[in-house]
Write an enzyme that holds these catalytic residues in place. Structure first.
Site, PDB file in Angstrom:
ATOM      1  N   GLY A  28       0.803  -1.217   0.000  1.00 56.43           N
ATOM      2  CA  GLY A  28       0.000   0.000   0.000  1.00 56.43           C
ATOM      3  C   GLY A  28       0.833   1.262   0.000  1.00 56.43           C
ATOM      4  O   GLY A  28       2.029   1.235  -0.275  1.00 56.43           O
ATOM      5  N   TYR A  29       0.160   2.384   0.299  1.00 57.09           N
ATOM      6  CA  TYR A  29       0.727   3.719   0.128  1.00 57.09           C
ATOM      7  C   TYR A  29       1.319   3.810  -1.284  1.00 57.09           C
ATOM      8  O   TYR A  29       2.505   4.041  -1.488  1.00 57.09           O
ATOM      9  CB  TYR A  29       1.748   4.082   1.215  1.00 57.09           C
ATOM     10  CG  TYR A  29       1.713   5.581   1.468  1.00 57.09           C
ATOM     11  CD1 TYR A  29       0.670   6.138   2.201  1.00 57.09           C
ATOM     12  CD2 TYR A  29       2.643   6.425   0.913  1.00 57.09           C
ATOM     13  CE1 TYR A  29       0.573   7.513   2.378  1.00 57.09           C
ATOM     14  CE2 TYR A  29       2.560   7.798   1.077  1.00 57.09           C
ATOM     15  CZ  TYR A  29       1.521   8.322   1.807  1.00 57.09           C
ATOM     16  OH  TYR A  29       1.433   9.680   1.970  1.00 57.09           O
ATOM     17  N   LEU A  30       0.429   3.590  -2.251  1.00 55.03           N
ATOM     18  CA  LEU A  30       0.829   3.357  -3.638  1.00 55.03           C
ATOM     19  C   LEU A  30       1.435   4.586  -4.288  1.00 55.03           C
ATOM     20  O   LEU A  30       1.086   5.724  -3.976  1.00 55.03           O
ATOM     21  CB  LEU A  30      -0.399   2.890  -4.437  1.00 55.03           C
ATOM     22  CG  LEU A  30      -1.098   1.638  -3.880  1.00 55.03           C
ATOM     23  CD1 LEU A  30      -2.326   1.304  -4.732  1.00 55.03           C
ATOM     24  CD2 LEU A  30      -0.147   0.445  -3.806  1.00 55.03           C
ATOM     25  N   HIS A  31       2.384   4.323  -5.181  1.00 53.80           N
ATOM     26  CA  HIS A  31       3.002   5.383  -5.985  1.00 53.80           C
ATOM     27  C   HIS A  31       3.042   4.909  -7.438  1.00 53.80           C
ATOM     28  O   HIS A  31       2.595   3.793  -7.740  1.00 53.80           O
ATOM     29  CB  HIS A  31       4.395   5.723  -5.448  1.00 53.80           C
ATOM     30  CG  HIS A  31       5.282   4.529  -5.256  1.00 53.80           C
ATOM     31  ND1 HIS A  31       5.744   3.769  -6.307  1.00 53.80           N
ATOM     32  CD2 HIS A  31       5.768   3.934  -4.135  1.00 53.80           C
ATOM     33  CE1 HIS A  31       6.501   2.786  -5.845  1.00 53.80           C
ATOM     34  NE2 HIS A  31       6.521   2.845  -4.526  1.00 53.80           N
ATOM     35  N   GLY A  33       5.293   3.678  -9.206  1.00 51.18           N
ATOM     36  CA  GLY A  33       5.963   2.387  -9.395  1.00 51.18           C
ATOM     37  C   GLY A  33       4.954   1.252  -9.288  1.00 51.18           C
ATOM     38  O   GLY A  33       4.881   0.376 -10.154  1.00 51.18           O
ATOM     39  N   HIS A  34       4.145   1.285  -8.208  1.00 55.21           N
ATOM     40  CA  HIS A  34       3.096   0.266  -8.059  1.00 55.21           C
ATOM     41  C   HIS A  34       2.122   0.325  -9.245  1.00 55.21           C
ATOM     42  O   HIS A  34       1.719  -0.703  -9.775  1.00 55.21           O
ATOM     43  CB  HIS A  34       2.269   0.518  -6.788  1.00 55.21           C
ATOM     44  CG  HIS A  34       3.031   0.438  -5.498  1.00 55.21           C
ATOM     45  ND1 HIS A  34       3.255   1.535  -4.698  1.00 55.21           N
ATOM     46  CD2 HIS A  34       3.604  -0.601  -4.856  1.00 55.21           C
ATOM     47  CE1 HIS A  34       3.917   1.161  -3.617  1.00 55.21           C
ATOM     48  NE2 HIS A  34       4.149  -0.122  -3.687  1.00 55.21           N
TER      49      HIS A  34
HETATM   50  P1  AMP Z   1       5.936  -2.541  -1.716  1.00 57.55           P
HETATM   51  O1  AMP Z   1       4.584  -1.956  -1.543  1.00 57.55           O
HETATM   52  O2  AMP Z   1       7.052  -1.592  -1.422  1.00 57.55           O
HETATM   53  O3  AMP Z   1       6.101  -3.896  -1.064  1.00 57.55           O
HETATM   54  O4  AMP Z   1       6.077  -2.830  -3.269  1.00 57.55           O
HETATM   55  C1  AMP Z   1       5.150  -3.622  -3.962  1.00 57.55           C
HETATM   56  C2  AMP Z   1       5.729  -3.998  -5.306  1.00 57.55           C
HETATM   57  O5  AMP Z   1       6.007  -2.812  -6.057  1.00 57.55           O
HETATM   58  C3  AMP Z   1       7.055  -4.774  -5.185  1.00 57.55           C
HETATM   59  O6  AMP Z   1       7.093  -5.814  -6.149  1.00 57.55           O
HETATM   60  C4  AMP Z   1       8.070  -3.708  -5.479  1.00 57.55           C
HETATM   61  O7  AMP Z   1       9.280  -4.220  -6.006  1.00 57.55           O
HETATM   62  C5  AMP Z   1       7.346  -2.861  -6.510  1.00 57.55           C
HETATM   63  N1  AMP Z   1       7.917  -1.513  -6.536  1.00 57.55           N
HETATM   64  C6  AMP Z   1       8.220  -0.727  -5.468  1.00 57.55           C
HETATM   65  N2  AMP Z   1       8.800   0.424  -5.875  1.00 57.55           N
HETATM   66  C7  AMP Z   1       8.861   0.355  -7.231  1.00 57.55           C
HETATM   67  C8  AMP Z   1       9.362   1.235  -8.244  1.00 57.55           C
HETATM   68  N3  AMP Z   1       9.907   2.424  -7.944  1.00 57.55           N
HETATM   69  N4  AMP Z   1       9.258   0.857  -9.538  1.00 57.55           N
HETATM   70  C9  AMP Z   1       8.698  -0.352  -9.854  1.00 57.55           C
HETATM   71  N5  AMP Z   1       8.217  -1.230  -8.953  1.00 57.55           N
HETATM   72  C10 AMP Z   1       8.291  -0.882  -7.661  1.00 57.55           C
END
Ligand code: AMP
Length: 277
Positions: A28-31, A33-34
């Site tokens: 969560g706290y999506l950006h 990248g997600h």
């Molecule tokens: P998280 O919420 O940080 O666990 O991330 C969830 C998924 O998004 C994981 O597979 C991460 O590798 C991917 N992710 C996080 N940051 C990025 C980013 N900047 N670009 C692409 N994928 C990302």
């Protein structure tokens, strides 16, 4: 968009998803990248499910579990235009009810890098991802290259446990100044935000040395450390030039390799990596 919390709700919702299902696991706290993972999943699968779960078992005792940013309403607004079919947002009690005692552990791949700094982290990651895979039964699962070791460890788990799931690893999305997008960037206040670009600068310096013919892995590690040392707020935890598949440190770079690092900027721990070859 269906929203499920309990396992029962999830299973009812899952049965309504026809065709190929892509799963994007997140905390969560999506950006952006997600969102790039979700968009790719949407383009490749008939249906897309995302999980939003801050998994307590992958946080160490001294880590940021309680202050990890959470905002479900904001996340749902961000994904609203993307055509996500199912959001699974379980509580820790749903994932780990009283008496819980089963774990999934990958061995040697989890020892270096993040594993060396965060004991138990990957045991939490592989356990929760195995549970997400079992509950959602996706055809494809989408992970970010940003967490390179996590992707490698999950690939190993999928192979070893015969999950019938295709893993898709997506490129790292970055801010205009190179900082890899991360939910933890929210912690970067004031001058720390500018200092945080030092990870990208260090990786870029090593990559351009590699492109100019440098193959001595120790020289590439030294170069990254030198750039990090130029930033007073940066406190490196590890700096690595390793084989892409085994994650073992290299003497000489040949084939596909991974430059990676974890660096504290003030109190904020950031990771980043580049792939060579
Ligand atoms: P998280 O919420 O940080 O666990 O991330 C969830 C998924 O998004 C994981 O597979 C991460 O590798 C991917 N992710 C996080 N940051 C990025 C980013 N900047 N670009 C692409 N994928 C990302």
């Amino acid at each position: 968009m269906m929203i499920a919390s309990s396992i029962d709700e999830l299973q009812v919702a899952r049965r309504l998803l026809d065709g190929t299902v892509g799963l994007v696991p997140t905390m969560g706290y999506l950006h952006e990248g997600h969102l790039s993972l979700i968009r790719l999943a949407k383009s490749e699968c008939d249906r897309v499910a995302i999980s939003i779960f801050v998994n307590p078992t992958q946080f160490g005792a001294n880590e940021d579990l309680s202050k990890y940013p959470r905002d479900l309403e904001r996340d749902l607004k961000l994904i609203d235009p993307l055509g996500v079919d199912l959001v699974w947002n379980p509580t820790p009690e749903v994932m780990y009810p009283p008496g819980y005692q089963t774990w999934v552990e990958v061995e040697s791949l989890t020892r270096p890098l993040e594993g060396s700094m965060r004991p138990g982290h990957f045991k939490g990651v592989t356990t929760v991802v195995a549970k997400l895979f079992n509950a959602v039964q996706p055809h494809r699962a989408y992970f970010g290259q940003k967490d390179a070791q996590q992707a490698a460890v999950i690939r190993q788990m999928v192979r070893d446990l015969n999950f019938p799931i295709e893993l898709v690893v997506c490129p790292t999305l970055r801010e205009a100044d190179g900082l890899a997008m991360s939910s933890r960037n929210k912690y970067l206040e004031g001058a720390d935000r500018q200092s945080a670009t030092v990870l990208f600068r260090a990786l870029s310096a090593a990559k351009s040395a590699y492109e100019n013919g440098e193959r001595d892995a120790e020289k590439l590690r030294a170069l990254m450390k030198e750039v990090l040392a130029s930033e007073p707020k940066a406190n490196p935890q590890y700096v690595s030039c390793a084989d892409y598949d085994t994650l073992e440190e290299l003497d000489t770079v040949k084939g596909k390799s991974l430059l990676s690092m974890a660096v504290l900027i003030g109190k904020t721990r950031l990771i980043d990596n580049f792939v060579l070859g």
